[in-house]
Structures are given as C-alpha cells and as structure tokens.
Write a protein that holds these residues in place. Sequence first.
Motif, PDB file in Angstrom:
ATOM      1  N   PRO A  60       1.054  -1.036   0.064  1.00 48.86           N
ATOM      2  CA  PRO A  60      -0.690   0.152   0.420  1.00 48.86           C
ATOM      3  C   PRO A  60       0.527   1.522   0.202  1.00 48.86           C
ATOM      4  O   PRO A  60       1.415   1.272   0.679  1.00 48.86           O
ATOM      5  CB  PRO A  60      -1.268  -0.047   1.712  1.00 48.86           C
ATOM      6  N   SER A  61       0.135   2.201  -0.592  1.00 48.04           N
ATOM      7  CA  SER A  61       0.919   3.577  -0.696  1.00 48.04           C
ATOM      8  C   SER A  61       0.383   4.922  -0.436  1.00 48.04           C
ATOM      9  O   SER A  61      -1.140   4.121  -0.659  1.00 48.04           O
ATOM     10  CB  SER A  61       1.759   3.556  -2.035  1.00 48.04           C
ATOM     11  N   TYR A  62       0.090   5.039   0.949  1.00 50.47           N
ATOM     12  CA  TYR A  62      -0.753   6.729   1.097  1.00 50.47           C
ATOM     13  C   TYR A  62      -0.468   7.768   0.341  1.00 50.47           C
ATOM     14  O   TYR A  62      -0.971   8.558   1.375  1.00 50.47           O
ATOM     15  CB  TYR A  62      -0.802   6.248   2.719  1.00 50.47           C
ATOM     16  N   LEU A  78      -3.054   9.960   0.598  1.00 54.00           N
ATOM     17  CA  LEU A  78      -3.847  10.437   1.950  1.00 54.00           C
ATOM     18  C   LEU A  78      -3.718  11.626   2.102  1.00 54.00           C
ATOM     19  O   LEU A  78      -4.273  12.339   3.017  1.00 54.00           O
ATOM     20  CB  LEU A  78      -3.941   8.932   3.173  1.00 54.00           C
ATOM     21  N   GLU A  79      -2.232  11.399   1.551  1.00 56.27           N
ATOM     22  CA  GLU A  79      -1.610  12.429   1.771  1.00 56.27           C
ATOM     23  C   GLU A  79      -2.300  14.214   1.238  1.00 56.27           C
ATOM     24  O   GLU A  79      -2.056  15.187   1.808  1.00 56.27           O
ATOM     25  CB  GLU A  79       0.226  12.828   2.092  1.00 56.27           C
ATOM     26  N   LYS A  98      -2.838  14.831  10.481  1.00 57.65           N
ATOM     27  CA  LYS A  98      -2.526  13.246  10.715  1.00 57.65           C
ATOM     28  C   LYS A  98      -3.337  13.855  12.732  1.00 57.65           C
ATOM     29  O   LYS A  98      -3.674  12.314  13.237  1.00 57.65           O
ATOM     30  CB  LYS A  98      -1.626  12.675  11.292  1.00 57.65           C
ATOM     31  N   ILE A 139       0.441   3.219   8.250  1.00 61.11           N
ATOM     32  CA  ILE A 139       0.390   4.322   7.055  1.00 61.11           C
ATOM     33  C   ILE A 139       1.643   5.056   6.864  1.00 61.11           C
ATOM     34  O   ILE A 139       1.930   5.312   5.589  1.00 61.11           O
ATOM     35  CB  ILE A 139      -0.963   5.392   8.127  1.00 61.11           C
ATOM     36  N   GLY A 148       3.578   2.290   5.119  1.00 64.26           N
ATOM     37  CA  GLY A 148       3.416   2.244   4.632  1.00 64.26           C
ATOM     38  C   GLY A 148       3.319   0.734   4.237  1.00 64.26           C
ATOM     39  O   GLY A 148       2.991   0.168   3.528  1.00 64.26           O
ATOM     40  N   ILE A 196      -9.523   2.153   7.164  1.00 61.55           N
ATOM     41  CA  ILE A 196      -9.749   2.162   5.486  1.00 61.55           C
ATOM     42  C   ILE A 196     -11.559   3.345   5.290  1.00 61.55           C
ATOM     43  O   ILE A 196     -10.896   4.239   5.168  1.00 61.55           O
ATOM     44  CB  ILE A 196      -9.122   1.256   4.380  1.00 61.55           C
ATOM     45  N   ILE A 199      -7.474   7.538  -0.350  1.00 62.81           N
ATOM     46  CA  ILE A 199      -6.532   7.050   0.612  1.00 62.81           C
ATOM     47  C   ILE A 199      -5.111   6.698   0.433  1.00 62.81           C
ATOM     48  O   ILE A 199      -4.183   6.262   1.048  1.00 62.81           O
ATOM     49  CB  ILE A 199      -8.262   6.480   1.895  1.00 62.81           C
ATOM     50  N   VAL A 200      -5.956   5.191  -0.349  1.00 63.03           N
ATOM     51  CA  VAL A 200      -4.959   4.369  -0.338  1.00 63.03           C
ATOM     52  C   VAL A 200      -4.907   3.787  -2.123  1.00 63.03           C
ATOM     53  O   VAL A 200      -5.695   3.984  -3.009  1.00 63.03           O
ATOM     54  CB  VAL A 200      -4.666   3.260   0.874  1.00 63.03           C
TER      55      VAL A 200
END
Length: 82
Positions: A12-14, A17-18, A28, A45, A48, A56, A70-71
């Motif tokens: 996963p890459s968040y 989300l950023e 956050k 998170i 990663g 989520i 988000i992801v």
Amino acid sequence: MKRKEKVINLKPSYIPLEVTLVKRRKNKTDIRNDLKISSSTLAKISAGEFVAMTVIAQLCDYLDCRIEEIVEFVPNDTDDQP
C-alpha cells in the motif's frame, strides 16, 4: 508438511491520503484526535504498511472521499523476493 507462504507483489501507498488531507485542510493529528486512531496505526500508514479495512473505511467517511483518495497499491520493490 509446511505450507508455502504466498508472496504479495504489491504494497500500500498512502500518498493519496496525504494529498486528500491537504485538500481538506486536515492533518494526521486531526485524524488521531477526531477518529481516535492509534499512534501505532498512524505509524503503519506512514511506513506504507497494511492497515485494517475498517480504518480505511473510517478515513473515507471522515474525509468524505473514495478509497482511491486514501490508498493505492504499488509494486513491492524489495530484494528479498524469490
């Protein structure tokens, strides 16, 4: 007989989300305080790592967005794969 563990070639890459947090003028700390998400989950998170789908879903509801915001999954570029 020992079962062979299946290798997952995605992680996963968040980063989405950023981007979503910036768009919503949140950070956050807001997530931790408003959703009561633990520091260890936020650390996952940031690193990663996989987190529960319930987390989520909470983030999607809180930020009023789709999961794609988000992801995302990206190739797992680790050298320890067979």
